[in-house]
Motif scaffolding. Structure first.
Motif, short mmCIF file in Angstrom:
data_model
loop_
_atom_site.label_atom_id
_atom_site.label_comp_id
_atom_site.label_asym_id
_atom_site.label_seq_id
_atom_site.Cartn_x
_atom_site.Cartn_y
_atom_site.Cartn_z
N ALA A 153 -37.45 -15.54 15.63
CA ALA A 153 -38.01 -15.34 16.96
C ALA A 153 -39.52 -15.11 16.92
O ALA A 153 -40.24 -15.45 17.87
N LEU A 154 -40.01 -14.54 15.82
CA LEU A 154 -41.44 -14.25 15.69
C LEU A 154 -42.21 -15.45 15.12
O LEU A 154 -43.40 -15.34 14.83
N GLY A 155 -41.53 -16.58 14.97
CA GLY A 155 -42.20 -17.81 14.61
C GLY A 155 -42.20 -18.18 13.15
O GLY A 155 -42.85 -19.16 12.75
N CYS A 156 -41.48 -17.44 12.32
CA CYS A 156 -41.48 -17.73 10.88
C CYS A 156 -40.66 -18.98 10.57
O CYS A 156 -39.61 -19.21 11.17
N ILE A 164 -36.64 -11.18 21.97
CA ILE A 164 -37.67 -10.76 21.01
C ILE A 164 -39.00 -11.46 21.32
O ILE A 164 -40.06 -10.82 21.38
N ALA A 165 -38.93 -12.77 21.51
CA ALA A 165 -40.15 -13.55 21.72
C ALA A 165 -40.87 -13.16 23.00
O ALA A 165 -42.11 -13.21 23.07
N GLU A 178 -34.01 -1.56 24.16
CA GLU A 178 -32.85 -0.79 24.59
C GLU A 178 -31.55 -1.55 24.39
O GLU A 178 -30.48 -0.95 24.28
N ASP A 179 -31.64 -2.89 24.34
CA ASP A 179 -30.42 -3.70 24.18
C ASP A 179 -30.74 -4.98 23.43
O ASP A 179 -30.93 -6.04 24.02
N LEU A 180 -30.84 -4.86 22.13
CA LEU A 180 -31.02 -6.02 21.25
C LEU A 180 -29.88 -6.00 20.24
O LEU A 180 -29.67 -4.97 19.58
N PHE A 181 -29.15 -7.07 20.13
CA PHE A 181 -27.94 -7.11 19.30
C PHE A 181 -26.95 -6.02 19.74
O PHE A 181 -26.28 -5.39 18.91
N ASN A 182 -26.90 -5.77 21.06
CA ASN A 182 -26.03 -4.73 21.62
C ASN A 182 -26.32 -3.36 21.01
O ASN A 182 -25.40 -2.58 20.75
N SER A 183 -27.58 -3.08 20.77
CA SER A 183 -27.97 -1.82 20.12
C SER A 183 -29.42 -1.51 20.48
O SER A 183 -30.14 -2.33 21.03
N ARG A 184 -29.83 -0.29 20.14
CA ARG A 184 -31.22 0.12 20.31
C ARG A 184 -31.99 -0.22 19.02
O ARG A 184 -31.52 0.08 17.93
N GLN A 185 -33.14 -0.83 19.17
CA GLN A 185 -33.91 -1.25 18.01
C GLN A 185 -35.38 -0.88 18.18
O GLN A 185 -35.96 -1.07 19.26
N SER A 186 -35.96 -0.38 17.12
CA SER A 186 -37.37 0.01 17.06
C SER A 186 -38.06 -0.85 16.01
O SER A 186 -37.74 -0.76 14.83
N ILE A 187 -38.99 -1.71 16.45
CA ILE A 187 -39.53 -2.75 15.56
C ILE A 187 -41.05 -2.71 15.55
O ILE A 187 -41.70 -2.75 16.61
N GLU A 208 -27.35 -16.14 19.90
CA GLU A 208 -28.53 -16.09 19.06
C GLU A 208 -29.77 -16.49 19.84
O GLU A 208 -30.82 -15.86 19.73
N ALA A 209 -29.64 -17.54 20.66
CA ALA A 209 -30.77 -18.01 21.47
C ALA A 209 -31.20 -16.93 22.46
O ALA A 209 -32.40 -16.74 22.71
N SER A 210 -30.22 -16.20 23.01
CA SER A 210 -30.54 -15.12 23.94
C SER A 210 -31.31 -14.01 23.26
O SER A 210 -32.29 -13.48 23.81
#
Length: 284
Positions: A232-235, A31-32, A53-62, A24-26
């Motif tokens: 990760a975004l500070g919430c 993200i941060a 390209e590799d977030l949560f072992n997947s591709r993510q568009s945020i 989780e820390a990784s």
């Protein structure tokens, strides 16, 4: 013998939870520290985007909107319809917003909110009796003084919160006072989908997030993964909103800026009509 077996299980569980925490820390660090594309929509709002390209072992568009709530020039509107459907971008245009995201759950056949919705002290919808409780255990709230927060549903129900002039219920609650909330083991939570979330930081910023999904370019996230993103975004407090084909981010002058999934293509044209939205606008 049983004592040693139990000890072994305890040690293995401890190693698992430590590894889970490290993972989780990784992800939080990814993200941060990502090289976010960033554009100032106004003095109050920054729009960010990154494709991982590799977030949560997947591709993510945020897509992220950072809204500085310390600026007295910004406000949040909750436009809605009690029946029928309106797109998030149309809601944004109607109220003169500079950015908008989709809101909470609605009746996909007739329109109108299926969860509690109060705006300017008028109640427009109450949560249906058969609605899943963990999907409306959080609320985006605006106090009588204009303060914005993400809150838990009280035991007495949403109508008991007379100190808030506007409330849009949704859920699950993701973060509560800087702690990730334990979630029910349900497919809605554990499967990956496009998601929309909103949260508040310690330094009084509102963080609105739209995660794309249902595409090879964007796999979507679980509720736990969404919680990690918001952390990760500070919430410190955050909640899930309606997702799936509803997940939309809109910016004035740019149109839809995420990749809505309702047309099953990775473009900006797959926006679904909804029943309510959160719109960020400048005060007159």
């Amino acid at each position: 013998m049983l004592k040693y077996i139990l000890l072994g299980l305890f040690l293995n569980f401890g190693a698992f939870t430590t590894l889970q925490g490290q993972n989780e820390a990784s992800e939080v660090n990814k993200i941060a520290n990502a090289p976010w594309e960033s554009e100032e929509v106004s003095e109050e709002i920054v729009w960010k985007y990154h494709q991982f390209e590799d977030l949560f072992n997947s591709r993510q568009s945020i897509t992220v909107f950072e809204v500085d709530l310390s600026k007295e020039t910004i406000e949040v509107a909750l436009p809605h319809v009690e029946s029928g459907f309106v797109s998030t971008s149309e809601f944004g245009e109607q109220v003169g917003a500079i950015a908008a995201i989709n809101g909470s759950f609605f009746n996909t056949k007739t329109g109108g909110s299926t969860v509690f919705l109060k705006e300017n002290d008028s109640i427009y919808a109450k949560t249906g009796e058969k609605f899943t409780s963990y999907r409306e255990n959080a609320g985006f709230a605006i106090s009588q003084h204009g303060d914005i927060s993400v809150i838990k549903c009280p035991d007495q129900g949403w109508e008991s919160l007379v100190e808030h002039s506007s409330i849009l219920a949704s859920g699950p609650l993701l973060l509560d006072r800087d702690q990730m909330v334990d979630q029910k083991d349900q497919a809605f939570n554990t499967n990956r989908h496009p998601r929309t979330a909103i949260g508040i930081t310690k330094d009084n910023r509102l963080i609105a997030v739209v995660v794309d999904g249902r595409n090879t370019n964007a796999h979507g996230v679980s509720i736990k993964e969404l919680s990690i993103i918001m952390k990760a975004l500070g919430c410190t407090d955050a909640m899930n909103l309606d997702g799936g084909g509803s997940s939309t981010a809109w910016v004035k002058g740019h149109g839809v800026v995420n990749y809505p999934s309702d047309n099953k293509k990775f473009d900006h044209k797959g926006e679904r009509a909804v029943a309510n939205a959160l719109c960020f606008k400048l005060k007159n």
